[in-house]
Design a protein around this motif. Structure first.
Motif, PDB file in Angstrom:
ATOM      1  N   GLN C  80      13.166  38.337  10.222  1.00  0.00           N
ATOM      2  CA  GLN C  80      13.186  39.789  10.084  1.00  0.00           C
ATOM      3  C   GLN C  80      12.389  40.221   8.864  1.00  0.00           C
ATOM      4  O   GLN C  80      11.652  41.207   8.900  1.00  0.00           O
ATOM      5  CB  GLN C  80      14.628  40.286   9.940  1.00  0.00           C
ATOM      6  N   LEU C  81      12.505  39.427   7.791  1.00  0.00           N
ATOM      7  CA  LEU C  81      11.838  39.830   6.554  1.00  0.00           C
ATOM      8  C   LEU C  81      10.323  39.824   6.700  1.00  0.00           C
ATOM      9  O   LEU C  81       9.651  40.776   6.326  1.00  0.00           O
ATOM     10  CB  LEU C  81      12.268  38.920   5.400  1.00  0.00           C
ATOM     11  N   PHE C  82       9.760  38.745   7.266  1.00  0.00           N
ATOM     12  CA  PHE C  82       8.284  38.757   7.306  1.00  0.00           C
ATOM     13  C   PHE C  82       7.774  39.761   8.319  1.00  0.00           C
ATOM     14  O   PHE C  82       6.714  40.358   8.136  1.00  0.00           O
ATOM     15  CB  PHE C  82       7.698  37.356   7.492  1.00  0.00           C
ATOM     16  N   THR C  83       8.559  39.991   9.395  1.00  0.00           N
ATOM     17  CA  THR C  83       8.142  40.998  10.361  1.00  0.00           C
ATOM     18  C   THR C  83       8.122  42.378   9.720  1.00  0.00           C
ATOM     19  O   THR C  83       7.155  43.140   9.846  1.00  0.00           O
ATOM     20  CB  THR C  83       9.112  41.007  11.554  1.00  0.00           C
ATOM     21  N   MET C  84       9.195  42.688   9.008  1.00  0.00           N
ATOM     22  CA  MET C  84       9.272  43.995   8.366  1.00  0.00           C
ATOM     23  C   MET C  84       8.224  44.110   7.276  1.00  0.00           C
ATOM     24  O   MET C  84       7.632  45.174   7.075  1.00  0.00           O
ATOM     25  CB  MET C  84      10.669  44.211   7.786  1.00  0.00           C
ATOM     26  N   HIS C  85       7.974  43.013   6.564  1.00  0.00           N
ATOM     27  CA  HIS C  85       6.948  43.047   5.511  1.00  0.00           C
ATOM     28  C   HIS C  85       5.598  43.438   6.094  1.00  0.00           C
ATOM     29  O   HIS C  85       4.958  44.379   5.640  1.00  0.00           O
ATOM     30  CB  HIS C  85       6.866  41.672   4.826  1.00  0.00           C
ATOM     31  N   GLY C  86       5.178  42.728   7.148  1.00  0.00           N
ATOM     32  CA  GLY C  86       3.870  43.013   7.738  1.00  0.00           C
ATOM     33  C   GLY C  86       3.807  44.429   8.285  1.00  0.00           C
ATOM     34  O   GLY C  86       2.866  45.182   8.012  1.00  0.00           O
ATOM     35  N   THR C  87       4.837  44.810   9.055  1.00  0.00           N
ATOM     36  CA  THR C  87       4.836  46.137   9.666  1.00  0.00           C
ATOM     37  C   THR C  87       4.831  47.226   8.602  1.00  0.00           C
ATOM     38  O   THR C  87       4.073  48.197   8.685  1.00  0.00           O
ATOM     39  CB  THR C  87       6.084  46.280  10.555  1.00  0.00           C
ATOM     40  N   THR C  88       5.675  47.051   7.586  1.00  0.00           N
ATOM     41  CA  THR C  88       5.748  48.053   6.522  1.00  0.00           C
ATOM     42  C   THR C  88       4.427  48.200   5.802  1.00  0.00           C
ATOM     43  O   THR C  88       3.920  49.306   5.598  1.00  0.00           O
ATOM     44  CB  THR C  88       6.821  47.633   5.492  1.00  0.00           C
ATOM     45  N   MET C  89       3.861  47.062   5.400  1.00  0.00           N
ATOM     46  CA  MET C  89       2.640  47.121   4.601  1.00  0.00           C
ATOM     47  C   MET C  89       1.517  47.800   5.374  1.00  0.00           C
ATOM     48  O   MET C  89       0.733  48.562   4.830  1.00  0.00           O
ATOM     49  CB  MET C  89       2.216  45.708   4.190  1.00  0.00           C
ATOM     50  N   LEU C 140      20.524  48.827   9.815  1.00  0.00           N
ATOM     51  CA  LEU C 140      21.902  49.274   9.954  1.00  0.00           C
ATOM     52  C   LEU C 140      22.388  49.150  11.390  1.00  0.00           C
ATOM     53  O   LEU C 140      23.570  49.028  11.660  1.00  0.00           O
ATOM     54  CB  LEU C 140      22.020  50.735   9.514  1.00  0.00           C
ATOM     55  N   ALA C 141      21.451  49.203  12.318  1.00  0.00           N
ATOM     56  CA  ALA C 141      21.837  49.273  13.729  1.00  0.00           C
ATOM     57  C   ALA C 141      22.051  47.909  14.350  1.00  0.00           C
ATOM     58  O   ALA C 141      22.271  47.812  15.554  1.00  0.00           O
ATOM     59  CB  ALA C 141      20.793  50.041  14.519  1.00  0.00           C
ATOM     60  N   GLY C 142      21.961  46.851  13.581  1.00  0.00           N
ATOM     61  CA  GLY C 142      22.268  45.557  14.159  1.00  0.00           C
ATOM     62  C   GLY C 142      21.167  44.532  14.055  1.00  0.00           C
ATOM     63  O   GLY C 142      21.210  43.497  14.703  1.00  0.00           O
ATOM     64  N   GLY C 143      20.176  44.787  13.231  1.00  0.00           N
ATOM     65  CA  GLY C 143      19.167  43.761  13.023  1.00  0.00           C
ATOM     66  C   GLY C 143      17.767  44.320  13.129  1.00  0.00           C
ATOM     67  O   GLY C 143      17.462  45.068  14.056  1.00  0.00           O
ATOM     68  N   ALA C 144      16.920  43.942  12.165  1.00  0.00           N
ATOM     69  CA  ALA C 144      15.539  44.413  12.155  1.00  0.00           C
ATOM     70  C   ALA C 144      14.739  43.664  13.210  1.00  0.00           C
ATOM     71  O   ALA C 144      15.174  42.624  13.695  1.00  0.00           O
ATOM     72  CB  ALA C 144      14.949  44.198  10.773  1.00  0.00           C
ATOM     73  N   PRO C 145      13.565  44.191  13.571  1.00  0.00           N
ATOM     74  CA  PRO C 145      12.706  43.457  14.498  1.00  0.00           C
ATOM     75  C   PRO C 145      12.370  42.084  13.929  1.00  0.00           C
ATOM     76  O   PRO C 145      12.250  41.916  12.719  1.00  0.00           O
ATOM     77  CB  PRO C 145      11.463  44.344  14.617  1.00  0.00           C
ATOM     78  N   ASP C 146      12.205  41.103  14.796  1.00  0.00           N
ATOM     79  CA  ASP C 146      12.050  39.739  14.300  1.00  0.00           C
ATOM     80  C   ASP C 146      10.991  38.963  15.055  1.00  0.00           C
ATOM     81  O   ASP C 146      11.052  37.752  15.142  1.00  0.00           O
ATOM     82  CB  ASP C 146      13.389  39.011  14.398  1.00  0.00           C
TER      83      ASP C 146
END
Ligand code: HEA
Ligand code: HEA
Ligand code: CUA
Ligand SMILES: [Cu+2]
Lengths: 178, 319, 560
Positions: C80-89, C140-146
């Protein structure tokens, strides 16, 4: 601005059409496509949609010449044609659903309903805009002339028709050419 | 010392070349490295030189306001264009050498299927199927077919050349000619879910005669259990649903959702490289798979210590 | 030639939308603002907020990867962390920062008082913001994209990722995408309609050119992402079968649609930055941009080529050598116009009088770092090399060298260059230098070694790795570098915050610059201009300051 919006929408439909063609390469898809779709009925309704481009063109021309009554007439005519087209599409959907062809039944169902559904959605949006414009016409907004609203809406409405030319060709005509 | 260290580092890398395919790729890679270094130095040296030479001086005059030069622009376009054209043709040549089209009538020498998170290897000519440790013969141009059972995986063993995706619904292939016997490491290179990290690959390349021998031993049926503990384990294996996911040649276990366990204890590592095969590791795995490899598609079973020992004994007897 | 008269901007008949809000309303004023400058500032703060979030996410990842066989994070969280990192950046750091500079400075640079559609401008911003919030609501809804930022099928299907993360990914990006597309429409109309008299296309600053090109690129590229996201939502919510091979869907269709967007997207994130550099190099070298026509034309060439290269992300999917060759050729070609830009900037500096402000330092560092990233990009375009190195840390190194060494350096350079205009105060050059060295050294420590890691066989997106020789030490170096970058980013944010109040007063033209935004006060008044100086070249302000040595006079002589 409307031209830019239409341009980006065109790219959107291009993606959906490409997806449809991509899946239509499989024989199972082709069979379903040929056996479930009725080119004649839909063809008829399509002619009505295409002619709504003509009626809109008349509306636009009359607006430019300041003939507001004729403008109202052609606008109403366009709306009716649009509604008839939607009714036709709804009937076709009902028929397909009866035959258990739906979004989740197969790749044919998936891509057919997505592509035509998004087009239908655009027709609905177009009709809403047309209704608003017609109301404005009746309220006398165009009496003064010089408004570019009608031609701007026209860009959108013609676009919706042109998209249907492509969709109709890919979805209904192509299987008969093969 | 340093040299030995470097040699170690080379082992798992693209610089450890053990096939003509990898060799050809290495050649164009090195060629580009040289050209790119040249290009980089050109930019870097120019930058440093200009910065030093044209640093602003207090009270200096306004510099000449030049704004363009046709000849220079043509060079800026021309030189890079020549360079990329050169590499385009080199690339063409390498590609057709590394991945020529697949002849229609040839059955693959081995079919490798990626699963979440393990490898299945089938040898169609010999009708045998194994998992995770993949044996291949040296000196033959092998046609390797690549499939996926669930999501996209990717086969990559640097020493053996190109990688290739395994895509559900289609079959890809690679040509691999191994030049030296040995163990080659690689890993799944397409993100495929939780345990993508632990989809390591071990290719064991053998001289043809060793390889034939290995094929024969694999085709053989595992020895029947010798003592009471292993017998108990074998019974448990068949009844505690293990057999619905795993197969063991010669028994009623024919499941295909998990790795084939025939001759399991003959392998060096288990769970695609997490650990060595040993009684303790098997025990811990069966005790709680999700602790050893979180996300692996094997459920946790509630076994007593005795049953676990029996299963462990059985599995480690499968040589 | 005699000095020309000012161009008087007529008083608007209706009040400008921004003017109806009085400035004593505090937060409400920001929330309801339709003034391009305020919206620009909000875009920029949005991007600062998200770089902290995206940065923290990846620092956790780097801690996990610092040593082999680490158990700091479990795989679920890691993914979840690296997915969110890439998407966010990509979507919530680089894109909003670019839009921030564009909404703030495009009107100012073309002598306009606002965007063409101020309300739509606000709409675009809020779409972007809420898109980002929607994406983060998934936690909050049960897990970030992964499933990674490009979210490959069929891993993105419900059967393989059953948490709602990917649904939020789709809806968040769709919303942000709508904002992006409407912003682009706005830019195009603004640039075509609102340029001050005298500013023809050939007198437009390069930054404005790049935003124009970029907007067209967005209009053409985003629909295919939106289509793909809609299809994926249909798959996940209504059991359609676009991308699940089990039911006849296609895994590759997603890749085609995604990269048909995704490749243009990476150029969308670099072209405006090329525009920023094209402002910074001339100002701090005291010379006009070298080869204006070539710089602009190469921008157009890059934009056109961008649509013909998407398969280079799919060289290892087995599409066959013929297809691959075509896309290899186009990808190699794209290096040529980019090279043209690099060399033109070098030529701009050549013979100049270079002032090493922090903005210029970043521009100079960019030349070197981006060349590394670009050359590794070219190495992928040589298909056999890609077959070895795709989906390894070598790709991670490439993408950070172009994203950070390219886009982010450019944005930071832009911050140091334009902060005085936006806030009226200078950023400290001394602290700026500290920041520069920390950031550049940290950056190279982090990512240079990753080239080697990739070549040594380390795949990307692994939550841990075996203790193979050399892997541990290089990853440790990389993690330490990441920490250094973290400290540097904190320093930057600290500077941005405090300098608003305590920085040295800037004055309207602290850099002796060339373009129209520097002719008004810092910060500009609500109505940007009453009078605009005459525009007869790309450097109207310099012409104005030096009537004896104007560009247009010189060029006129050259042309005769
Ligand atoms: C700002 C973003 C940006 C930019 C500008 C670029 C620029 C380029 N990229 Fe990159 N790229 C990404 C962002 C970017 N990329 C990202 C994010 C990914 C990974 C996505 C993911 O998988 O997560 C990626 C991945 C990626 C791949 C796929 C790798 C893989 O997954 O296997 C490829 C393959 O061809 C590629 C190629 C290129 C090329 C040819 C350029 C060219 O435009 C570079 C041109 C520049 C130069 C060449 C340098 C300057 C030129 C000179 C000094 C002149 C002389 C040069 C020559 C003669 C060559 N990129
Ligand atoms: C703009 C683009 C951008 C930027 C700036 C960065 C910045 C960084 N990236 Fe990122 N990265 C990507 C885009 C970017 N990345 C993309 C697209 C991917 C691919 C994702 C995928 O595979 O799907 C990726 C993947 C990626 C990976 C690979 C993950 C994997 O494959 O498993 C790694 C590993 O090292 C990495 C590292 C870093 C580091 C160390 C930074 C550093 O520069 C970060 C520096 C910033 C900070 C550290 C923030 C500082 C803040 C604090 C310290 C907290 C202070 C707190 C408060 C004030 C509240 N990145
Ligand atoms: Cu299988 Cu990654
Ligand atoms: Cu690309």
């Amino acid at each position: 601005m409307m031209k830019l919006v239409v341009g980006t929408e065109a790219m959107f439909f291009l993606s959906l059409i490409v997806a449809f063609i991509y899946f239509s390469l499989s024989p199972a898809f082709r069979n379903l496509q040929q056996s479930t779709l009725d080119i004649k009925t839909t063809g008829m309704f399509s002619v009505l949609l295409f002619s709504s481009s003509f009626t809109f063109w008349r509306a636009d021309a009359n607006c430019r010449k300041g003939r507001i009554n004729r403008l109202k007439f052609w606008l109403l005519f366009t709306i009716i044609l649009g509604i008839i087209f939607l009714v036709g599409q709804a009937k076709e959907y009902m028929k397909l659903l009866d035959e258990h062809v739906n979004l989740a039944s197969s790749t044919f169902g998936t891509s057919f309903f997505t592509l035509t559904g998004f087009h239908g959605l655009h027709v609905v949006v177009g009709l809403i805009i047309l209704t608003i414009v017609t109301c404005l016409a009746f309220l006398g907004d165009f009496d003064a002339g010089g408004s570019s609203v009608i031609s701007t809406v026209g860009i959108y409405w013609h676009f919706v028709d042109i998209v249907w030319v492509f969709v109709f060709f890919v979805v209904y005509v192509v299987p008969h050419l093969m | 010392m340093v040299l030995a260290g470097l040699w170690d580092i080379k082992q798992s890398s693209i610089f450890n070349v053990a096939s003509p395919q990898a060799d050809k790729i290495g050649a164009v890679g090195n060629g580009f490295l040289v050209a790119a270094t040249g290009m980089f130095l050109l930019v870097a040296v120019l930058t440093v030189y200009i910065c030093r030479r044209y640093r602003a001086r207090a009270g200096g005059p306004e510099p000449a306001q030049t704004s363009g030069n046709r000849k220079l622009e043509i060079m800026m376009v021309g030189v890079p264009l020549l360079m990329v054209t050169f590499f385009f043709f080199w690339s063409l040549k390498t590609m057709s050498a590394v991945l020529p089209p697949r002849p229609a009538n040839r059955t693959p020498d081995v079919i490798i299927t990626g699963h979440q998170y393990w490898w299945q290897a089938d040898y169609p000519a010999n009708r045998i199927s194994t998992a995770n440790e993949i044996h291949l013969p040296v000196g033959r141009k092998l046609l390797v077919a690549l499939r996926a059972a669930d999501v996209i995986h990717d086969w990559w063993v640097p020493a053996l050349g190109a990688k290739m995706d395994m895509i559900p619904g289609t079959e890809n292939y690679l040509w691999i000619t191994i030049t030296r016997p040995g163990t080659y490491l690689g890993g799944c290179s397409e993100f495929c879910g939780q345990e993508h990290a632990w989809m390591r690959i071990r290719v064991i390349a053998q001289e043809p005669k060793d390889y034939e021998q290995w094929l024969v031993s694999q085709a053989a049926i595992d020895k029947l259990p010798a003592d009471s503990l292993t017998t108990k384990g074998a019974g448990l294996f068949m009844h505690a649903s293990c057999s619905s996911c795993h197969s063991i040649r010669g028994t009623a276990a024919v499941g295909t959702d998990g790795p084939d366990l025939s001759h399991f204890a003959g392998r060096r590592t288990m769970l695609t490289g997490i650990q060595k095969v040993s009684k303790q590791n098997i025990y811990l795995w069966l005790l709680d798979p999700q602790k050893v490899k979180p996300g692996a598609h094997m459920p946790k079973f509630i076994f007593g210590r005795d049953s676990l020992l029996a299963l462990t004994a059985y599995l480690s007897s499968l040589k | 030639m005699s000095r020309l008269e000012h161009i008087r901007i007529p008083e608007p008949e209706k009040p400008l939308p921004g003017l109806t809000i009085s400035s004593d309303q505090g937060l409400i004023q920001w929330l309801s603002s339709v003034d391009h400058k305020q919206i620009g500032i909000m875009y920029l703060w949005l991007s600062v907020l998200f770089i902290l979030v995206g940065g923290i996410e990846i620092l956790l990842v780097r801690i996990q990867l610092a040593v082999p066989n680490n158990h700091f994070l479990n795989p679920e969280v890691f993914n979840q962390l690296f997915t969110m990192h890439g998407t966010t950046m990509i979507f919530f750091v680089l894109a909003p920062a670019i839009f921030g500079f564009a909404t703030y400075f495009v009107p100012l640079m073309i002598g306009a008082n606002d965007m063409a559609f101020p309300r739509m401008n606000a709409f675009s911003f809020w779409c972007t913001l809420f898109g980002g919030l929607l994406l983060y609501f998934s936690y909050l809804a049960g897990g970030a994209p992964d499933a990674g930022w490009f979210n490959y099928a069929p891993l993105n299907q419900f059967s393989y990722s059953s948490s709602p993360g990917i649904d939020y990914y789709c809806s968040g990006l769709l919303l942000a995408g709508i904002g992006t597309v409407s912003a682009s429409v706005n830019f195009i109309v603004t640039i075509f309609r609102l340029r001050v008299d005298g500013m023809g296309l050939k007198q437009m600053p390069v930054f404005v050119w790049m935003i124009l090109i970029n907007s067209f690129l967005i209009l053409a590229a985003f629909p295919s992402l939106n289509a793909a996201l809609v299809m994926l939502l249909l798959d996940r919510e209504l059991h359609a079968h676009f991308f699940n091979p089990g039911n006849g869907g296609s895994a590759l269709l997603w890749q085609h649609l995604f990269w048909l967007f995704g490749h243009p997207e990476v150029y969308i994130l670099i072209l405006p930055v090329f525009g920023i550099f094209s402002e910074v190099f001339p100002v701090f070298s005291r010379k006009p941009i070298f080869g204006y026509g070539f710089v602009v034309a190469s921008g157009v060439a890059i934009a056109l080529l961008a649509f013909g290269v998407w398969v280079h992300h799919m060289f290892a999917t087995g599409l066959g050598n013929t297809v691959n060759n075509f896309f290899a050729a186009s990808s190699l070609l794209i290096g040529v116009p980019t090279g043209v830009k690099i060399f033109n900037w070098l030529a701009t500096m050549y013979g100049g009088s270079i002032r090493f402000s922090v903005a210029m330092l970043f521009a100079i560092a960019f030349l070197v770092e981006f060349t590394i990233g670009g050359l590794t990009g070219i190495s992928f375009a040589i298909v056999p090399i890609d077959w070895q190195l795709t989906d390894t840390y070598y790709v991670v190194a490439h993408l950070h060298y172009v994203f950070i060494g390219g886009s982010l350096f450019g944005l930071i350079s832009g911050i140091f260059y334009w902060y005085p205009k936006i806030s009226g105060r200078m950023l400290s050059e001394k602290m700026g230098r500290w920041f520069f060295w920390l950031f550049v050294i940290g950056f190279n420590l982090t990512f240079l070694v990753q080239h080697a890691l990739g070549a040594m066989g380390m795949p990307r997106r692994v939550y841990t790795y075996p203790d193979l020789p050399g892997w541990g030490i290089l990853n440790m170096i990389s993690s330490l570098g990441g920490g250094l970058m973290g400290i540097a980013v904190c320093l930057l944010v600290y500077m941005l915050f405090t300098s608003r109040k305590t920085g040295q007063i800037a004055g309207s033209d602290p850099w002796d610059a060339n373009t129209l935004e520097w002719t008004t006060t810092s910060p500009p008044p609500l109505k940007n201009f009453n009078l605009v100086i005459p525009v007869r070249s790309t450097r109207p302000f310099r012409d104005w300051k030096r009537p004896d040595d104007t560009d247009w006079a010189r060029e006129g002589v050259n042309n005769e």
